[in-house]
Design a protein around this motif. Structure first.
Motif, PDB file in Angstrom:
ATOM      1  N   ASP A   1     -12.268  44.514 -30.580  1.00 12.20           N
ATOM      2  CA  ASP A   1     -13.527  44.207 -29.906  1.00 12.20           C
ATOM      3  C   ASP A   1     -14.598  45.166 -30.418  1.00 12.20           C
ATOM      4  OD1 ASP A   1     -15.661  43.816 -28.210  1.00 12.20           O
ATOM      5  OD2 ASP A   1     -14.466  43.867 -26.368  1.00 12.20           O
ATOM      6  N   PRO A   2     -15.576  44.679 -31.191  1.00 13.60           N
ATOM      7  CA  PRO A   2     -16.588  45.576 -31.754  1.00 13.60           C
ATOM      8  C   PRO A   2     -17.473  46.239 -30.705  1.00 13.60           C
ATOM      9  CG  PRO A   2     -17.171  43.298 -32.153  1.00 13.60           C
ATOM     10  CD  PRO A   2     -15.776  43.278 -31.605  1.00 13.60           C
ATOM     11  N   GLU A   3     -17.470  45.714 -29.481  1.00 17.35           N
ATOM     12  CA  GLU A   3     -18.303  46.264 -28.413  1.00 17.35           C
ATOM     13  C   GLU A   3     -17.537  47.168 -27.458  1.00 17.35           C
ATOM     14  OE1 GLU A   3     -21.477  45.869 -28.559  1.00 17.35           O
ATOM     15  OE2 GLU A   3     -21.305  44.494 -30.268  1.00 17.35           O
ATOM     16  N   ALA A   4     -16.241  47.333 -27.686  1.00 18.77           N
ATOM     17  CA  ALA A   4     -15.431  48.148 -26.778  1.00 18.77           C
ATOM     18  C   ALA A   4     -15.529  49.618 -27.132  1.00 18.77           C
ATOM     19  CB  ALA A   4     -13.976  47.698 -26.818  1.00 18.77           C
ATOM     20  N   SER A   5     -15.791  50.444 -26.147  1.00 20.30           N
ATOM     21  CA  SER A   5     -15.799  51.896 -26.306  1.00 20.30           C
ATOM     22  C   SER A   5     -15.569  52.502 -24.933  1.00 20.30           C
ATOM     23  CB  SER A   5     -17.139  52.382 -26.875  1.00 20.30           C
ATOM     24  OG  SER A   5     -18.159  52.338 -25.883  1.00 20.30           O
ATOM     25  N   TRP A   6     -15.532  53.819 -24.874  1.00 19.90           N
ATOM     26  CA  TRP A   6     -15.335  54.466 -23.572  1.00 19.90           C
ATOM     27  C   TRP A   6     -16.461  54.120 -22.618  1.00 19.90           C
ATOM     28  CZ3 TRP A   6     -18.219  58.078 -20.846  1.00 19.90           C
ATOM     29  CH2 TRP A   6     -19.339  58.594 -21.500  1.00 19.90           C
ATOM     30  N   ARG A   7     -17.667  53.887 -23.132  1.00 18.07           N
ATOM     31  CA  ARG A   7     -18.810  53.544 -22.281  1.00 18.07           C
ATOM     32  C   ARG A   7     -18.733  52.111 -21.768  1.00 18.07           C
ATOM     33  NH1 ARG A   7     -23.148  57.135 -23.210  1.00 18.07           N
ATOM     34  NH2 ARG A   7     -22.948  58.397 -25.109  1.00 18.07           N
ATOM     35  N   THR A   8     -18.165  51.229 -22.569  1.00 21.34           N
ATOM     36  CA  THR A   8     -18.074  49.799 -22.249  1.00 21.34           C
ATOM     37  C   THR A   8     -16.616  49.375 -22.376  1.00 21.34           C
ATOM     38  OG1 THR A   8     -18.602  49.294 -24.570  1.00 21.34           O
ATOM     39  CG2 THR A   8     -20.431  49.282 -22.988  1.00 21.34           C
ATOM     40  N   PRO A   9     -15.769  49.805 -21.450  1.00 18.38           N
ATOM     41  CA  PRO A   9     -14.330  49.593 -21.622  1.00 18.38           C
ATOM     42  C   PRO A   9     -13.909  48.137 -21.632  1.00 18.38           C
ATOM     43  CG  PRO A   9     -14.824  50.447 -19.437  1.00 18.38           C
ATOM     44  CD  PRO A   9     -16.083  50.559 -20.230  1.00 18.38           C
ATOM     45  N   GLY A  10     -14.704  47.270 -21.045  1.00 15.98           N
ATOM     46  CA  GLY A  10     -14.393  45.843 -21.064  1.00 15.98           C
ATOM     47  C   GLY A  10     -15.116  45.080 -22.141  1.00 15.98           C
TER      48      GLY A  10
ATOM     49  N   ALA B   1      -1.333  31.433 -19.948  1.00 16.32           N
ATOM     50  CA  ALA B   1      -2.277  32.500 -20.261  1.00 16.32           C
ATOM     51  C   ALA B   1      -2.403  33.452 -19.086  1.00 16.32           C
ATOM     52  CB  ALA B   1      -3.641  31.898 -20.583  1.00 16.32           C
ATOM     53  N   ILE B   2      -3.071  34.613 -19.313  1.00 12.70           N
ATOM     54  CA  ILE B   2      -3.255  35.616 -18.277  1.00 12.70           C
ATOM     55  C   ILE B   2      -4.704  36.045 -18.239  1.00 12.70           C
ATOM     56  CG2 ILE B   2      -0.898  36.478 -18.421  1.00 12.70           C
ATOM     57  CD1 ILE B   2      -1.960  38.753 -20.125  1.00 12.70           C
ATOM     58  N   THR B   3      -5.067  36.684 -17.157  1.00 13.92           N
ATOM     59  CA  THR B   3      -6.392  37.267 -17.028  1.00 13.92           C
ATOM     60  C   THR B   3      -6.222  38.759 -16.889  1.00 13.92           C
ATOM     61  OG1 THR B   3      -7.167  35.295 -15.898  1.00 13.92           O
ATOM     62  CG2 THR B   3      -8.494  37.272 -15.647  1.00 13.92           C
ATOM     63  N   PHE B   4      -7.115  39.537 -17.555  1.00 10.54           N
ATOM     64  CA  PHE B   4      -6.881  40.985 -17.545  1.00 10.54           C
ATOM     65  C   PHE B   4      -8.057  41.799 -17.069  1.00 10.54           C
ATOM     66  CE2 PHE B   4      -7.539  44.773 -20.244  1.00 10.54           C
ATOM     67  CZ  PHE B   4      -6.828  45.631 -19.450  1.00 10.54           C
ATOM     68  N   TRP B   5      -9.198  41.825 -17.705  1.00  2.85           N
ATOM     69  CA  TRP B   5     -10.223  42.845 -17.465  1.00  2.85           C
ATOM     70  C   TRP B   5     -11.407  42.226 -16.764  1.00  2.85           C
ATOM     71  CZ3 TRP B   5      -9.849  47.979 -18.788  1.00  2.85           C
ATOM     72  CH2 TRP B   5     -11.001  48.732 -18.550  1.00  2.85           C
ATOM     73  N   PRO B   6     -12.059  42.921 -15.818  1.00  2.22           N
ATOM     74  CA  PRO B   6     -11.727  44.216 -15.239  1.00  2.22           C
ATOM     75  C   PRO B   6     -11.267  44.084 -13.807  1.00  2.22           C
ATOM     76  CG  PRO B   6     -14.064  43.868 -15.066  1.00  2.22           C
ATOM     77  CD  PRO B   6     -13.449  42.575 -15.563  1.00  2.22           C
ATOM     78  N   ARG B   7     -10.423  43.114 -13.522  1.00  3.19           N
ATOM     79  CA  ARG B   7      -9.986  42.873 -12.166  1.00  3.19           C
ATOM     80  C   ARG B   7      -9.203  44.068 -11.636  1.00  3.19           C
ATOM     81  NH1 ARG B   7      -5.539  38.450 -10.781  1.00  3.19           N
ATOM     82  NH2 ARG B   7      -5.545  38.532  -8.521  1.00  3.19           N
TER      83      ARG B   7
ATOM     84  N   GLU C   1     -18.608  43.966 -24.441  1.00  3.26           N
ATOM     85  CA  GLU C   1     -20.032  43.697 -24.266  1.00  3.26           C
ATOM     86  C   GLU C   1     -20.360  43.353 -22.812  1.00  3.26           C
ATOM     87  OE1 GLU C   1     -23.567  40.907 -26.220  1.00  3.26           O
ATOM     88  OE2 GLU C   1     -21.459  40.541 -26.698  1.00  3.26           O
ATOM     89  N   GLY C   2     -21.392  44.012 -22.284  1.00  3.09           N
ATOM     90  CA  GLY C   2     -21.843  43.752 -20.925  1.00  3.09           C
ATOM     91  C   GLY C   2     -21.122  44.550 -19.857  1.00  3.09           C
ATOM     92  N   SER C   3     -20.014  45.220 -20.191  1.00  2.00           N
ATOM     93  CA  SER C   3     -19.296  46.010 -19.192  1.00  2.00           C
ATOM     94  C   SER C   3     -19.912  47.402 -19.084  1.00  2.00           C
ATOM     95  CB  SER C   3     -17.810  46.120 -19.553  1.00  2.00           C
ATOM     96  OG  SER C   3     -17.636  46.850 -20.747  1.00  2.00           O
ATOM     97  N   THR C   4     -19.668  48.055 -17.982  1.00  2.00           N
ATOM     98  CA  THR C   4     -20.185  49.408 -17.737  1.00  2.00           C
ATOM     99  C   THR C   4     -19.092  50.241 -17.085  1.00  2.00           C
ATOM    100  OG1 THR C   4     -20.991  49.023 -15.479  1.00  2.00           O
ATOM    101  CG2 THR C   4     -22.466  48.385 -17.303  1.00  2.00           C
ATOM    102  N   LEU C   5     -19.440  51.472 -16.770  1.00  3.31           N
ATOM    103  CA  LEU C   5     -18.524  52.356 -16.062  1.00  3.31           C
ATOM    104  C   LEU C   5     -18.733  52.327 -14.553  1.00  3.31           C
ATOM    105  CD1 LEU C   5     -18.499  55.474 -18.421  1.00  3.31           C
ATOM    106  CD2 LEU C   5     -16.770  53.682 -18.230  1.00  3.31           C
ATOM    107  N   ASP C   6     -19.549  51.405 -14.077  1.00  2.00           N
ATOM    108  CA  ASP C   6     -19.771  51.303 -12.632  1.00  2.00           C
ATOM    109  C   ASP C   6     -18.440  51.108 -11.908  1.00  2.00           C
ATOM    110  OD1 ASP C   6     -22.443  51.525 -13.111  1.00  2.00           O
ATOM    111  OD2 ASP C   6     -22.935  49.417 -12.736  1.00  2.00           O
ATOM    112  N   GLY C   7     -18.158  51.985 -10.975  1.00  2.00           N
ATOM    113  CA  GLY C   7     -16.918  51.919 -10.216  1.00  2.00           C
ATOM    114  C   GLY C   7     -15.710  52.492 -10.925  1.00  2.00           C
ATOM    115  N   LEU C   8     -15.906  52.990 -12.137  1.00  5.73           N
ATOM    116  CA  LEU C   8     -14.771  53.487 -12.933  1.00  5.73           C
ATOM    117  C   LEU C   8     -14.858  54.984 -13.206  1.00  5.73           C
ATOM    118  CD1 LEU C   8     -14.539  50.601 -15.586  1.00  5.73           C
ATOM    119  CD2 LEU C   8     -13.216  50.853 -13.465  1.00  5.73           C
ATOM    120  N   ALA C   9     -15.691  55.702 -12.504  1.00  4.51           N
ATOM    121  CA  ALA C   9     -15.877  57.128 -12.772  1.00  4.51           C
ATOM    122  C   ALA C   9     -14.580  57.907 -12.691  1.00  4.51           C
ATOM    123  CB  ALA C   9     -16.903  57.718 -11.807  1.00  4.51           C
ATOM    124  N   LEU C  10     -13.704  57.534 -11.776  1.00  2.00           N
ATOM    125  CA  LEU C  10     -12.469  58.276 -11.573  1.00  2.00           C
ATOM    126  C   LEU C  10     -11.276  57.613 -12.242  1.00  2.00           C
ATOM    127  CD1 LEU C  10     -12.866  59.470  -7.873  1.00  2.00           C
ATOM    128  CD2 LEU C  10     -13.636  60.544  -9.992  1.00  2.00           C
TER     129      LEU C  10
END
Length: 308
Positions: A123-132, A19-25, A134-143
Motif C-alpha cells: 500500500d503506497p499510502e500506508a505508514s505509521w501516520r496512516t496505518p490503514g 473473504a474477510i474484513t480487516f481494517w480498522p474495525r 489513504e484517508g486513515s489517521t491515528l484518531d483513537g489509536l494513540a495508545l
C-alpha cells in the motif's frame, strides 16, 4: 508482493472459500481495562539467568532446544505506541522508511483466500501516520502499538530515548519468564479455561475472526493481564523487531511474539520460542517493537550458549 509476501505470516496452507474484513474495525476490549497515557513508558528489571531457548519447538526454524545464559537488562513493559513515536518524530523530524520508500504491507480482503499471496498488498499510502492507508489517521489509536516500522526506524527511536532493541535471546528469555504456566507454551495466549491473554486471531484464519479476545486488528497496549514479570503483550498484538540476524548469511532479522493475525489453524507463532524472518528495510501493518535498556555496569550482551 513478490518475495516479501512469504515473510509476512509463516505456517501451513489451508483451504478457504470466503473473504474477510480487516481494517480498522476495533471491538471493545476484553478485559475492559488498558494502560492509560499516564502509565506509558515504564520499564521492568529482567534478572539475569539461564533458560532453555527454543523450548518445545513447533517449526523447523525454531531450532533445537539449548540452554542459554542471559545478563540482566531492563525491558519496556509495553510495545512502543503511536503517541510515543509521534513525540520522537515531532522532536527530530524523522521520516520513516515507509514514507520515503513507497509504502508498507497491508493485510487485505481477498476473494481468493486459498492463495496466501493474495492476503497482502504493498500500500503506497500506508505508514505509521496512516496505518490503514489513504484517508486513515491515528484518531483513537494513540495508545495502539506503532506499526509500519522498519528495523532502521525502530533503531532510530531506541537511540533517541536512550535504549536499544532487544536481542532475540533477551526477548525470548523475558517472554519465557512471563509465561503463566512454564509447562504450557500457549499459556501466554490463553488461560486454562480458554480465557484470552493476548490479541490473536480467534476463529478460522483467514475467513472468520470471531473477536473472542476483544479485538480485530491491533489493540491498545496493556489491555490483557501482564505476564509473570510484569510485561504486557509479549505474545500477540504485533510482531516485535529484535536486533538479531535470523540466520548466518541471511540479510533478514528476527521478529518475535506473533500478532493479531496468528491463529490456531495458521501461524501458531504466539509462543515465546516462535520466530520469523523479516527484511530490515520493509514494514507491515502487524509489526512493531519495544525497547530495552542495559543495567548500569552491565556491559555483557545476552546470548552465551553454555550447554544443550
Amino acid at each position: 508482493m513478490n518475495r516479501r509476501t512469504g515473510l509476512l505470516i509463516g505456517g501451513a496452507g489451508l483451504l478457504a472459500v470466503a473473504a474477510i474484513t480487516f481494517w480498522p474495525r476495533v471491538m471493545p476490549p476484553s478485559p475492559p481495562s488498558c494502560l492509560t497515557s499516564n502509565e506509558l513508558g515504564g520499564f521492568i528489571e529482567v534478572p539475569g539467568g539461564g533458560f532453555v531457548k527454543a523450548a518445545d519447538p513447533v517449526y523447523p526454524e525454531e531450532g533445537r532446544p539449548e540452554r542459554v545464559f542471559v545478563s540482566p537488562f531492563e525491558l519496556q513493559v509495553h510495545e512502543v505506541t503511536n503517541s510515543q513515536f509521534a513525540r520522537f518524530v515531532e522532536a527530530t523530524g524523522y521520516i520513516t522508511d515507509a514514507e520515503r520508500n513507497g509504502g508498507s504491507a497491508q493485510f487485505r480482503t481477498t476473494v481468493t483466500p486459498q492463495n496466501p499471496m493474495s492476503w497482502w498488498r504493498l500500500d503506497p499510502e500506508a505508514s505509521w501516520r496512516t496505518p490503514g492507508g489513504e484517508g486513515s489517521t491515528l484518531d483513537g489509536l494513540a495508545l495502539h502499538p506503532v506499526v509500519h516500522i522498519s528495523l532502521a526506524d525502530a533503531h532510530a527511536y531506541a537511540e533517541w530515548v536512550g535504549g536499544r532493541l532487544p536481542t532475540e535471546v533477551e526477548w525470548e528469555y523475558a517472554a519465557s519468564l512471563g509465561l503463566f504456566d512454564p509447562n504450557d507454551p500457549d499459556s501466554g495466549m490463553r488461560g486454562p479455561n480458554g480465557e484470552a491473554r493476548a490479541n490473536v486471531w480467534t476463529g478460522i484464519f483467514p475467513l472468520i475472526n470471531s473477536a473472542e479476545d476483544g479485538f480485530i486488528g491491533t489493540a491498545p497496549v496493556g489491555c490483557y493481564r501482564p505476564g509473570r514479570i510484569g510485561a504486557y503483550d509479549m505474545i500477540g498484538n504485533v510482531w516485535e523487531w529484535t536486533d538479531s540476524p535470523f540466520a548466518a548469511g541471511t540479510p533478514r532479522f528476527t521478529i518475535k511474539g506473533g500478532s493479531f493475525l496468528c491463529s490456531k489453524n495458521y501461524c501458531r507463532r504466539y509462543r515465546a520460542a516462535a520466530r520469523e524472518a523479516f527484511e530490515p528495510d520493509f514494514s507491515t501493518a502487524h509489526l512493531g517493537f519495544r525497547i530495552v535498556r542495559d543495567r548500569p555496569l552491565d556491559s555483557d550482551r545476552a546470548g552465551l550458549v553454555v550447554g544443550q
